[in-house]
Design an enzyme around this catalytic site. Sequence first.
Site, PDB file in Angstrom:
ATOM      1  N   SER A 101      17.650  30.023 -13.864  1.00 20.00           N
ATOM      2  CA  SER A 101      16.448  29.803 -13.040  1.00 20.00           C
ATOM      3  C   SER A 101      16.894  29.435 -11.622  1.00 20.00           C
ATOM      4  O   SER A 101      18.071  29.106 -11.397  1.00 20.00           O
ATOM      5  CB  SER A 101      15.651  28.639 -13.639  1.00 20.00           C
ATOM      6  OG  SER A 101      14.712  28.126 -12.737  1.00 20.00           O
ATOM      7  N   TYR A 121      13.307  20.704 -17.299  1.00 17.84           N
ATOM      8  CA  TYR A 121      13.561  22.128 -17.010  1.00 17.84           C
ATOM      9  C   TYR A 121      14.761  22.258 -16.069  1.00 17.84           C
ATOM     10  O   TYR A 121      15.654  23.083 -16.296  1.00 17.84           O
ATOM     11  CB  TYR A 121      12.303  22.742 -16.388  1.00 17.84           C
ATOM     12  CG  TYR A 121      12.345  24.261 -16.293  1.00 17.84           C
ATOM     13  CD1 TYR A 121      12.097  25.057 -17.406  1.00 17.84           C
ATOM     14  CD2 TYR A 121      12.622  24.900 -15.084  1.00 17.84           C
ATOM     15  CE1 TYR A 121      12.125  26.440 -17.327  1.00 17.84           C
ATOM     16  CE2 TYR A 121      12.651  26.280 -15.001  1.00 17.84           C
ATOM     17  CZ  TYR A 121      12.394  27.048 -16.120  1.00 17.84           C
ATOM     18  OH  TYR A 121      12.431  28.427 -16.039  1.00 17.84           O
TER      19      TYR A 121
HETATM   20  P1  NAP Z   1       6.801  33.244 -20.897  1.00 19.29           P
HETATM   21  O1  NAP Z   1       5.930  34.430 -20.645  1.00 19.29           O
HETATM   22  O2  NAP Z   1       6.198  31.911 -21.166  1.00 19.29           O
HETATM   23  O3  NAP Z   1       7.832  33.632 -22.044  1.00 19.29           O
HETATM   24  C1  NAP Z   1       8.596  32.685 -22.740  1.00 19.29           C
HETATM   25  C2  NAP Z   1       8.980  33.290 -24.060  1.00 19.29           C
HETATM   26  O4  NAP Z   1       9.678  32.325 -24.847  1.00 19.29           O
HETATM   27  C3  NAP Z   1       7.749  33.719 -24.869  1.00 19.29           C
HETATM   28  O5  NAP Z   1       8.061  34.891 -25.566  1.00 19.29           O
HETATM   29  C4  NAP Z   1       7.586  32.540 -25.807  1.00 19.29           C
HETATM   30  O6  NAP Z   1       6.885  32.854 -26.977  1.00 19.29           O
HETATM   31  C5  NAP Z   1       9.031  32.247 -26.114  1.00 19.29           C
HETATM   32  N1  NAP Z   1       9.174  30.955 -26.743  1.00 19.29           N
HETATM   33  C6  NAP Z   1       8.707  29.763 -26.301  1.00 19.29           C
HETATM   34  N2  NAP Z   1       9.023  28.799 -27.176  1.00 19.29           N
HETATM   35  C7  NAP Z   1       9.692  29.413 -28.199  1.00 19.29           C
HETATM   36  C8  NAP Z   1      10.278  28.959 -29.394  1.00 19.29           C
HETATM   37  N3  NAP Z   1      10.249  27.662 -29.735  1.00 19.29           N
HETATM   38  N4  NAP Z   1      10.874  29.846 -30.216  1.00 19.29           N
HETATM   39  C9  NAP Z   1      10.912  31.163 -29.900  1.00 19.29           C
HETATM   40  N5  NAP Z   1      10.370  31.657 -28.755  1.00 19.29           N
HETATM   41  C10 NAP Z   1       9.774  30.780 -27.934  1.00 19.29           C
HETATM   42  O7  NAP Z   1       7.708  33.005 -19.647  1.00 19.29           O
HETATM   43  P2  NAP Z   1       8.817  33.915 -18.942  1.00 19.29           P
HETATM   44  O8  NAP Z   1       8.655  33.673 -17.516  1.00 19.29           O
HETATM   45  O9  NAP Z   1       8.826  35.294 -19.457  1.00 19.29           O
HETATM   46  O10 NAP Z   1      10.130  33.129 -19.413  1.00 19.29           O
HETATM   47  C11 NAP Z   1      11.262  33.765 -19.961  1.00 19.29           C
HETATM   48  C12 NAP Z   1      12.507  33.008 -19.548  1.00 19.29           C
HETATM   49  O11 NAP Z   1      12.654  33.131 -18.141  1.00 19.29           O
HETATM   50  C13 NAP Z   1      12.459  31.516 -19.845  1.00 19.29           C
HETATM   51  O12 NAP Z   1      13.743  31.079 -20.238  1.00 19.29           O
HETATM   52  C14 NAP Z   1      12.088  30.923 -18.499  1.00 19.29           C
HETATM   53  O13 NAP Z   1      12.512  29.598 -18.363  1.00 19.29           O
HETATM   54  C15 NAP Z   1      12.843  31.856 -17.588  1.00 19.29           C
HETATM   55  N6  NAP Z   1      12.405  31.858 -16.189  1.00 19.29           N
HETATM   56  C16 NAP Z   1      11.158  32.264 -15.838  1.00 19.29           C
HETATM   57  C17 NAP Z   1      10.806  32.250 -14.501  1.00 19.29           C
HETATM   58  C18 NAP Z   1       9.463  32.686 -14.004  1.00 19.29           C
HETATM   59  O14 NAP Z   1       9.196  32.561 -12.822  1.00 19.29           O
HETATM   60  N7  NAP Z   1       8.594  33.201 -14.835  1.00 19.29           N
HETATM   61  C19 NAP Z   1      11.727  31.835 -13.540  1.00 19.29           C
HETATM   62  C20 NAP Z   1      12.977  31.429 -13.937  1.00 19.29           C
HETATM   63  C21 NAP Z   1      13.309  31.447 -15.276  1.00 19.29           C
HETATM   64  P3  NAP Z   1       5.329  32.436 -27.140  1.00 19.29           P
HETATM   65  O15 NAP Z   1       4.572  33.537 -26.478  1.00 19.29           O
HETATM   66  O16 NAP Z   1       5.161  32.363 -28.623  1.00 19.29           O
HETATM   67  O17 NAP Z   1       5.146  31.110 -26.463  1.00 19.29           O
END
Ligand code: NAP
Length: 252
Positions: free
Chosen positions: A144, A157
Amino acid sequence: MNNMFDLSNKVAIVTGCNTGLGQGMALALANAGADIVGVSREIPSETMALIANTGRKFHSVIADMSKMDSIDHVIKEAMDAFGQLDILVNNAGIIRRNDAIDFSEKDWDDVMDLNVKAVFFMSQAFAKQVIAQGTPGNIINIASMLSYQGGIRVPSYTASKSGVMGVTKLLANEWAKHGINVNAIAPGYMATNNTEALRADEERSSEILGRIPAGRWGTPNDMAGPVVFLASDASCYVNGYTIAVDGGWLAR
Ligand code: NAP
């Protein structure tokens, strides 16, 4: 020249595959030729349909990645389905927002358990299998901007994603000799569920947008090229590095 980005005959595990960046990366890996083991908490119907269109195979594993017993379950299911492992994308992650002064132990532990502890132990289990296979492996962790910066109101986080960047380097150092490349991608501000609250806050949203040189929020598709690069032979001498995919955020 052979296509060094080709992932044909490779098997990739993607955690958190049902939505957002995980869905985008699973689709990108399938488009590059990989079969996918998609880990999610519920049946990932949309991702399954998208991957079916690529002609690649998709095996769904339902697991809560914050629980330690999920790790062996995922590896066993993946091996039963495909008989080999080549690529692991540790994508599942959560965020909890509150002032540091009020931050609870639960919000600390929930985030650390999924975002960094599961990343480490999932990588360990994957590496044991790949070493036993005697084949190369590629691990891609999702870091991140808060692997580089402090952030605000997201203490666990920031701790977890700073940890992801460190663990990525440590694992790369230990496992390069086994042909396992461990790298990370640090997404900038991407339009997914993870940033829904930020994007709903007009003041924060326009502050963020005003600082992104590319002038827009990122999308899951912006992860496609970087994840295929780090999963493929094209990155065979890239070890322990975190690539920012941030529209220039860190360059400011
Ligand atoms: P997201 O849409 O909230 O996706 C997160 C994913 O993780 C979803 O598929 C969620 O499933 C899954 N998840 C959450 N808790 C879980 C658990 N206990 N066991 C298995 N799966 C679980 O957000 P995203 O932005 O795509 O995030 C993906 C990654 O990118 C994360 O590591 C996040 O920290 C990182 N990231 C995102 C951003 C951003 O700006 N969006 C920036 C930097 C890093 P559910 O749908 O069931 O909750």
